[in-house]
Design a protein around this motif. Structure first.
Motif, PDB file in Angstrom:
ATOM      1  N   VAL A  10       0.830  -1.209   0.000  1.00 55.03           N
ATOM      2  CA  VAL A  10       0.000   0.000   0.000  1.00 55.03           C
ATOM      3  C   VAL A  10       0.864   1.259   0.000  1.00 55.03           C
ATOM      4  N   THR A  11       0.567   2.148  -0.938  1.00 59.65           N
ATOM      5  CA  THR A  11       1.215   3.461  -1.001  1.00 59.65           C
ATOM      6  C   THR A  11       0.135   4.533  -1.084  1.00 59.65           C
ATOM      7  N   LYS A  12       0.330   5.602  -0.343  1.00 60.33           N
ATOM      8  CA  LYS A  12      -0.570   6.750  -0.417  1.00 60.33           C
ATOM      9  C   LYS A  12       0.256   8.002  -0.626  1.00 60.33           C
ATOM     10  N   THR A  13       0.060   8.635  -1.779  1.00 64.23           N
ATOM     11  CA  THR A  13       0.776   9.862  -2.123  1.00 64.23           C
ATOM     12  C   THR A  13      -0.225  11.002  -2.270  1.00 64.23           C
ATOM     13  N   PHE A  14       0.058  12.109  -1.611  1.00 62.45           N
ATOM     14  CA  PHE A  14      -0.777  13.292  -1.738  1.00 62.45           C
ATOM     15  C   PHE A  14      -0.148  14.214  -2.776  1.00 62.45           C
ATOM     16  N   PRO A  15      -0.942  14.723  -3.721  1.00 63.02           N
ATOM     17  CA  PRO A  15      -0.378  15.566  -4.794  1.00 63.02           C
ATOM     18  C   PRO A  15       0.208  16.854  -4.246  1.00 63.02           C
ATOM     19  N   GLY A  16       1.148  17.391  -4.972  1.00 62.88           N
ATOM     20  CA  GLY A  16       1.768  18.638  -4.570  1.00 62.88           C
ATOM     21  C   GLY A  16       0.918  19.847  -4.928  1.00 62.88           C
ATOM     22  N   THR A  17       1.343  20.980  -4.469  1.00 58.95           N
ATOM     23  CA  THR A  17       0.690  22.260  -4.783  1.00 58.95           C
ATOM     24  C   THR A  17       1.734  23.188  -5.391  1.00 58.95           C
ATOM     25  N   ARG A  18       1.337  24.417  -5.621  1.00 58.72           N
ATOM     26  CA  ARG A  18       2.310  25.379  -6.152  1.00 58.72           C
ATOM     27  C   ARG A  18       3.452  25.617  -5.175  1.00 58.72           C
ATOM     28  N   ARG A  19       3.159  25.452  -3.892  1.00 55.30           N
ATOM     29  CA  ARG A  19       4.167  25.758  -2.872  1.00 55.30           C
ATOM     30  C   ARG A  19       4.867  24.517  -2.309  1.00 55.30           C
ATOM     31  N   SER A  20       4.352  23.342  -2.605  1.00 54.00           N
ATOM     32  CA  SER A  20       4.960  22.135  -2.009  1.00 54.00           C
ATOM     33  C   SER A  20       4.933  20.975  -2.992  1.00 54.00           C
ATOM     34  N   ALA A  21       5.891  20.085  -2.830  1.00 53.24           N
ATOM     35  CA  ALA A  21       5.973  18.910  -3.689  1.00 53.24           C
ATOM     36  C   ALA A  21       5.006  17.827  -3.204  1.00 53.24           C
ATOM     37  N   ALA A  22       4.780  16.845  -4.042  1.00 51.01           N
ATOM     38  CA  ALA A  22       3.951  15.700  -3.652  1.00 51.01           C
ATOM     39  C   ALA A  22       4.572  15.000  -2.449  1.00 51.01           C
ATOM     40  N   THR A  23       3.716  14.430  -1.601  1.00 49.67           N
ATOM     41  CA  THR A  23       4.186  13.779  -0.373  1.00 49.67           C
ATOM     42  C   THR A  23       3.694  12.338  -0.332  1.00 49.67           C
ATOM     43  N   THR A  24       4.617  11.414  -0.094  1.00 54.66           N
ATOM     44  CA  THR A  24       4.247  10.016   0.085  1.00 54.66           C
ATOM     45  C   THR A  24       4.165   9.742   1.579  1.00 54.66           C
ATOM     46  N   ALA A  25       2.932   9.612   2.081  1.00 58.55           N
ATOM     47  CA  ALA A  25       2.715   9.430   3.522  1.00 58.55           C
ATOM     48  C   ALA A  25       2.825   7.973   3.936  1.00 58.55           C
ATOM     49  N   VAL A  26       2.418   7.063   3.052  1.00 51.44           N
ATOM     50  CA  VAL A  26       2.535   5.626   3.295  1.00 51.44           C
ATOM     51  C   VAL A  26       3.227   5.029   2.084  1.00 51.44           C
ATOM     52  N   ASP A  27       4.288   4.263   2.326  1.00 49.55           N
ATOM     53  CA  ASP A  27       5.177   3.855   1.236  1.00 49.55           C
ATOM     54  C   ASP A  27       5.372   2.340   1.205  1.00 49.55           C
ATOM     55  N   ASP A  28       4.626   1.663   0.335  1.00 50.36           N
ATOM     56  CA  ASP A  28       4.790   0.219   0.093  1.00 50.36           C
ATOM     57  C   ASP A  28       4.665  -0.595   1.378  1.00 50.36           C
ATOM     58  N   VAL A  29       3.566  -0.402   2.093  1.00 48.36           N
ATOM     59  CA  VAL A  29       3.338  -1.074   3.376  1.00 48.36           C
ATOM     60  C   VAL A  29       2.535  -2.357   3.183  1.00 48.36           C
ATOM     61  N   SER A  30       3.034  -3.439   3.748  1.00 44.76           N
ATOM     62  CA  SER A  30       2.317  -4.722   3.756  1.00 44.76           C
ATOM     63  C   SER A  30       2.222  -5.202   5.204  1.00 44.76           C
ATOM     64  N   VAL A  31       0.992  -5.340   5.699  1.00 47.50           N
ATOM     65  CA  VAL A  31       0.755  -5.724   7.089  1.00 47.50           C
ATOM     66  C   VAL A  31      -0.502  -6.578   7.153  1.00 47.50           C
ATOM     67  N   ASP A  32      -0.479  -7.635   7.957  1.00 47.45           N
ATOM     68  CA  ASP A  32      -1.677  -8.424   8.253  1.00 47.45           C
ATOM     69  C   ASP A  32      -1.966  -8.330   9.743  1.00 47.45           C
ATOM     70  N   VAL A  33      -3.236  -8.132  10.079  1.00 44.17           N
ATOM     71  CA  VAL A  33      -3.672  -8.090  11.470  1.00 44.17           C
ATOM     72  C   VAL A  33      -4.606  -9.270  11.707  1.00 44.17           C
ATOM     73  N   GLU A  34      -4.216 -10.148  12.629  1.00 42.40           N
ATOM     74  CA  GLU A  34      -5.005 -11.347  12.884  1.00 42.40           C
ATOM     75  C   GLU A  34      -6.208 -11.059  13.775  1.00 42.40           C
ATOM     76  N   LYS A  35      -7.261 -11.814  13.547  1.00 50.09           N
ATOM     77  CA  LYS A  35      -8.470 -11.684  14.355  1.00 50.09           C
ATOM     78  C   LYS A  35      -8.160 -11.939  15.828  1.00 50.09           C
ATOM     79  N   GLY A  36      -8.677 -11.060  16.697  1.00 48.64           N
ATOM     80  CA  GLY A  36      -8.508 -11.227  18.138  1.00 48.64           C
ATOM     81  C   GLY A  36      -7.206 -10.716  18.708  1.00 48.64           C
ATOM     82  N   SER A  37      -6.343 -10.145  17.871  1.00 49.92           N
ATOM     83  CA  SER A  37      -5.041  -9.663  18.350  1.00 49.92           C
ATOM     84  C   SER A  37      -5.126  -8.198  18.769  1.00 49.92           C
ATOM     85  N   ILE A  38      -4.078  -7.738  19.478  1.00 57.77           N
ATOM     86  CA  ILE A  38      -3.892  -6.317  19.753  1.00 57.77           C
ATOM     87  C   ILE A  38      -2.586  -5.921  19.076  1.00 57.77           C
ATOM     88  N   VAL A  39      -2.682  -5.080  18.073  1.00 57.44           N
ATOM     89  CA  VAL A  39      -1.523  -4.692  17.275  1.00 57.44           C
ATOM     90  C   VAL A  39      -1.210  -3.226  17.519  1.00 57.44           C
TER      91      VAL A  39
END
Length: 363
Positions: A10-39
């Motif tokens: 999973v990657t989430k990139t927010f587009p840039g503006t005139r004053r700022s460049a694009a930002t990648t807030a989440v970068d190629d994340v792979s995670v599994d959360v099992e049922k009943g766990s506390i993560v």
């Protein structure tokens, strides 16, 4: 156990503006959360934790990769499907997000009204929830009359009102004092154990993770840098950031001026990792070899009921006994025989009395 949350590249990139460049807030994340766990998802500000929460509840869509929550592909789901999903995912907020103009009872009742529960069902459920979180006597009061801990208990009762399968806690204890934090963590444990709800804790506080969570995801600059069983992650960290979190609690190996000051006290300084051995194990070994000793630096904490940390001992004994102690402890865990060289950032492991046998201390 099956995964109730699954993130794949999973990657989430927010587009840039005139004053700022694009930002990648989440970068190629792979995670599994099992049922009943506390993560626990832990990282400093800017690590991408809050964006990850918004991806999990469908408030943001991934730029690439897939986010599956309770079998729903969040990225491709319709708004109607997402509304249904959000009813199965409870949310606890840092600033409580209560309605100031409604009583405690009305705040907890709100999601039940939205879900279409009857008045009789709502009354029964709210009574049950307020008793469960320990504020039944506050039902008629307004949020402004409550302490921070009481407000968070209202928030928790509201979050679990519709029997969600997953509970997201976004910095849920950051605004609370230590005693109240401990009470809220105990309540979250009860929710997990008694109700079977999977809990994902988003936090920057190491104490929250090691006291509550059985799985850990460490994030830095939008990426996962360490993850797995909580004890493994903290006892044997794979990332520099993880080591920093642990050392914030345990103090780590002394160096620089601290080590110089300790050396003035005489004796031999042994710095020992407490993970595969406990502090009681070390004490027994030192006693058995008739070595006078005292802990002069470091600290330990508990993760899932097991000790982790680093303790530095001042040891008074003869050279032969010292070598036997180092050999015996060294077979079970990391031990450093600190020398004057450590004041410059290194520590020596006693290796046949060779003072040149040095290694770097992890920062």
């Amino acid at each position: 156990m099956p995964a109730v949350i699954s993130l794949k590249n999973v990657t989430k990139t927010f587009p840039g503006t005139r004053r700022s460049a694009a930002t990648t807030a989440v970068d190629d994340v792979s995670v599994d959360v099992e049922k009943g766990s506390i993560v626990g998802m832990i990282g400093y500000s800017g690590a991408g934790k809050s964006t990850l929460v918004r991806l999990l509840n469908g408030l943001e869509q991934p730029s690439s990769g897939t986010v599956e929550v309770l079998g729903v592909d969040v990225g491709s789901a319709s708004e109607g499907t997402l509304r249904g999903l959000r009813g199965r995912v409870g949310m606890i907020f840092q600033q409580f997000n209560l309605f100031g103009s409604r009583t405690v009872r009305a705040n907890v009742e709100y999601p039940l009204k939205v879900a279409g529960w009857s008045r009789q069902e709502r009354t029964r459920r709210v009574d049950e929830l307020l008793d469960f979180v320990g504020i039944a006597d506050k039902a008629g009061q307004y949020p402004r009359r409550l302490s921070g801990g009481q407000k968070q208990r209202v928030g928790i009762a509201r979050a679990i009102a519709t029997d969600p399968e997953i509970l997201l806690a976004d910095e849920a204890t950051s605004a609370l004092d230590p005693q109240t934090t401990a009470e809220v963590l105990d309540l979250l444990r009860q929710i997990n154990r008694r109700l079977g709800i999977t809990i994902v804790v988003i936090t920057h506080q190491i104490s929250i993770v090691h006291e509550l969570c059985d799985q850990v995801v460490v994030m830095e600059n939008g990426r996962v840098v360490d993850s797995g069983d909580a004890y493994r992650v903290f006892a044997h960290p794979r990332a520099t950031l993880t080591r920093r979190f642990v050392e914030a609690v345990t103090q780590g190996v002394p160096a620089g001026e601290t080590l110089t000051a300790l050396e003035r006290g005489g004796g031999e300084l042994l710095s020992i990792d407490i993970s595969d051995v406990t502090s009681e194990d070390v004490g027994e070994i030192l006693h058995r070899h008739r070595a006078r000793h005292a802990v002069v630096h470091g600290g330990i904490t508990e993760v899932l009921g097991r000790q982790i940390g680093t303790l530095t001992y001042r040891v008074h004994t003869d050279r032969d006994a010292l070598e036997r102690i180092i050999d015996e402890i060294g077979e079970r865990t990391e031990i450093r025989h600190l020398t004057a060289a450590a004041g410059a950032g290194t520590a020596a492991t006693d290796a046949g009395n060779d003072p040149t046998a040095t290694q770097e201390v992890a920062s």
